[in-house]
Write a protein that holds these residues in place. Structure first.
Motif, PDB file in Angstrom:
ATOM      1  N   ILE A  59     -44.808  62.978   2.616  1.00  0.00           N
ATOM      2  CA  ILE A  59     -44.337  62.781   1.246  1.00  0.00           C
ATOM      3  C   ILE A  59     -43.491  63.968   0.834  1.00  0.00           C
ATOM      4  O   ILE A  59     -43.882  65.124   1.025  1.00  0.00           O
ATOM      5  CB  ILE A  59     -45.528  62.612   0.282  1.00  0.00           C
ATOM      6  N   GLY A  75     -46.187  62.061  -5.903  1.00  0.00           N
ATOM      7  CA  GLY A  75     -46.327  62.569  -4.549  1.00  0.00           C
ATOM      8  C   GLY A  75     -47.707  63.057  -4.191  1.00  0.00           C
ATOM      9  O   GLY A  75     -48.259  62.703  -3.145  1.00  0.00           O
ATOM     10  N   LEU A  83     -47.476  66.876   2.882  1.00  0.00           N
ATOM     11  CA  LEU A  83     -46.758  66.899   1.608  1.00  0.00           C
ATOM     12  C   LEU A  83     -45.824  68.105   1.609  1.00  0.00           C
ATOM     13  O   LEU A  83     -46.235  69.220   1.929  1.00  0.00           O
ATOM     14  CB  LEU A  83     -47.746  67.007   0.447  1.00  0.00           C
ATOM     15  N   ILE A 110     -42.175  59.085   2.290  1.00  0.00           N
ATOM     16  CA  ILE A 110     -42.141  58.665   0.885  1.00  0.00           C
ATOM     17  C   ILE A 110     -41.415  59.727   0.067  1.00  0.00           C
ATOM     18  O   ILE A 110     -41.816  60.891   0.048  1.00  0.00           O
ATOM     19  CB  ILE A 110     -43.559  58.471   0.330  1.00  0.00           C
ATOM     20  N   GLY A 138     -47.505  55.517  -6.190  1.00  0.00           N
ATOM     21  CA  GLY A 138     -47.937  56.269  -5.018  1.00  0.00           C
ATOM     22  C   GLY A 138     -49.105  55.611  -4.324  1.00  0.00           C
ATOM     23  O   GLY A 138     -49.143  55.492  -3.093  1.00  0.00           O
TER      24      GLY A 138
END
Length: 465
Positions: free
Chosen positions: A9, A16, A32, A139, A325
């Motif tokens: 992400i 996120g 992330l 993402i 999300g």
């Protein structure tokens, strides 16, 4: 440290970081990437610190009306820097909590700037250099930022964005707010309560353009009563600074030009997606009206690439980003029973005085569908709790399909309505009809009784009109 993940992400805001936590909960190896602040604009510069500042404005309002409740106070002192420090501490506490949640759930955090280099390939610029990462699913959750207007660009001094408006060294004696969406209206309300002479300028025909016309009209009347000058169908042209003043040329609805001089100008005229320098062009990612184009499952036109939250377009709200999300991750993970998001029923909240909360269709939009409607309205002037609080300005409006009883829209303006709108959201999600909602027992005395009365009023059955 693994350089290959199931889900990666980009962006650690409310979309996120929630997506990362949910992916990790589902057993996916998750990473992330965040370049600056966990929590994004919402926790650092938006939703959360503004509410802390607005609490200060509420206290200021209460102090001015102590006599209503039998109190008096002399020589009350106010230091804006203390209120700002409180708001910043709240943000720091919450962002620290996010870091803990990510670690607890086993999410790998990269503190750097990400760029797509191919399908499922991301290069992250870290303090120690570049690192190449791969993921089956990527993402995008990069959010958005304030949108400048031609000739009206924040300079951090006389012309503010909401960044500067949240950390003032002193309360400006006068403030011109450009744009009357939720952000503009909240700051207009905030600074008026803290003592600024506020002018609110809006290009559209009503303030809060996305809200029901009747709601917007009441907020405008209340702002006028508070001394906030509201100019609709108006636009700000040239702005130049001279000494301690910003001189603004404003074109009014009748075509006349008016020169307005203020200490500060706050630009709150919308946002634009953070989509630059992500490598989207090379991959051929479709862009629509400045935002990344996605389908009902947050998928872009590039396989394995998704976008959620503000970067994917309206409604640009933190809770919409978080919901996207979760549904995005659950869909790609094959979780059963996942439903697309009905964006019309994402609640919108404005934390001004009075508060505004809504979901579904406005009355005008509902009428445009051609359906037969039942519309109920109930004023807080007839609500005991609102009268006891001394905050009886406002109403609740409900819009139902007259044939099926389906709830098409709900609009609230008044005390603590942002804490109540979820009741109508739950009703819609459970497909409750007007008849079913009318049978619900609401506690007395509560503000929420106005919701019940507005439902009953749609059938001409309100008890306290």
């Amino acid at each position: 440290m693994h350089d290959t993940f199931d889900v990666l992400i980009v962006g650690g805001g409310p979309g996120g970081y929630v997506a990362a936590i949910r992916a990790a909960q589902l057993g996916l190896r998750t990473a992330l990437v965040e370049k600056q602040h966990l929590g994004g604009i919402c926790l650092n510069w938006g939703c959360i610190p503004t509410k802390a500042m607005l609490k200060g404005a509420e206290v200021a309002h209460t102090l001015r009306h102590l006599d209503t409740f039998g109190f008096s106070a002399d020589n009350v002192q106010f230091d804006i820097r203390t209120l700002v420090a409180h708001s910043r501490q709240v943000s720091t506490t919450l962002t620290g909590g996010i870091a803990h949640l990510l670690k607890k759930n086993g999410v790998t955090l990269f503190e750097g700037r990400a760029r797509l280099t191919g399908k499922g390939q991301v290069s992250v610029t870290l303090a120690e250099g570049e690192q190449a990462l791969r993921a089956k699913h990527v993402i995008l959750a990069t959010g958005a930022r304030p949108r400048p207007l031609p000739g009206l660009v924040p300079d951090g001094e006389r012309i503010w964005s909401y960044f500067e408006a949240l950390v003032p060294q002193q309360v400006p004696a006068s403030l011109l707010v450009v744009g009357s969406g939720a952000i503009g209206v909240e700051f207009a309300s905030l600074y008026a309560d803290l003592g600024s002479a506020v002018t609110l300028v809006e290009l559209a025909g009503q303030i809060l353009p996305a809200e029901d016309q009747e709601v917007a009209a009441l907020v405008r009347r209340e702002f006028a009563r508070r001394g906030i000058r509201v100019l609709t169908q108006a636009s700000v042209g040239a702005v130049h600074s001279e000494g301690e003043q910003a001189h603004c040329s404003v074109r009014l609805a009748d075509g006349r030009e008016e020169r307005i001089s203020v200490e500060r100008v706050l630009l709150a005229a919308g946002i634009q997606a953070n989509r630059e320098d992500l490598g989207l062009e090379a991959l051929g990612v479709e862009i629509e009206r400045g935002f990344v184009k996605t389908d009902a499952w947050c998928r872009t036109n590039v396989a394995g690439l998704y976008a959620i939250g503000d970067v994917a377009g309206a409604p640009c709200l933190a809770h919409k980003a978080s919901h996207e999300g979760v549904l995005c991750v659950e869909k790609l993970a094959g979780v059963a029973g996942v439903h697309p998001l009905d964006k019309a029923f994402v609640p919108g909240c404005t934390y001004a005085r009075p508060q505004v909360a809504s979901l579904g269709l406005t009355e005008a939009a509902a009428r445009a569908t051609g359906r037969s409607l039942k519309i109920g309205r109930f004023d807080y002037q007839a609500n005991g709790k609102a009268l006891a609080m001394g905050e009886a300005q406002g109403f609740v409006k409900t819009i139902f399909d007259a044939d099926s009883g389906e709830l098409l829209g709900a609009h609230m303006v008044g005390p603590e309505v942002t804490e109540q709108i979820q009741g109508f959201g739950i009703a819609h999600a459970l497909e409750a009809t007007e008849q079913a909602l009318g049978q619900v027992v609401f506690a007395h005395p509560t503000l929420s009784e106005a919701m019940h009365e507005a439902v009953l009023a749609a059938s001409g059955r309100a008890l306290h009109h």
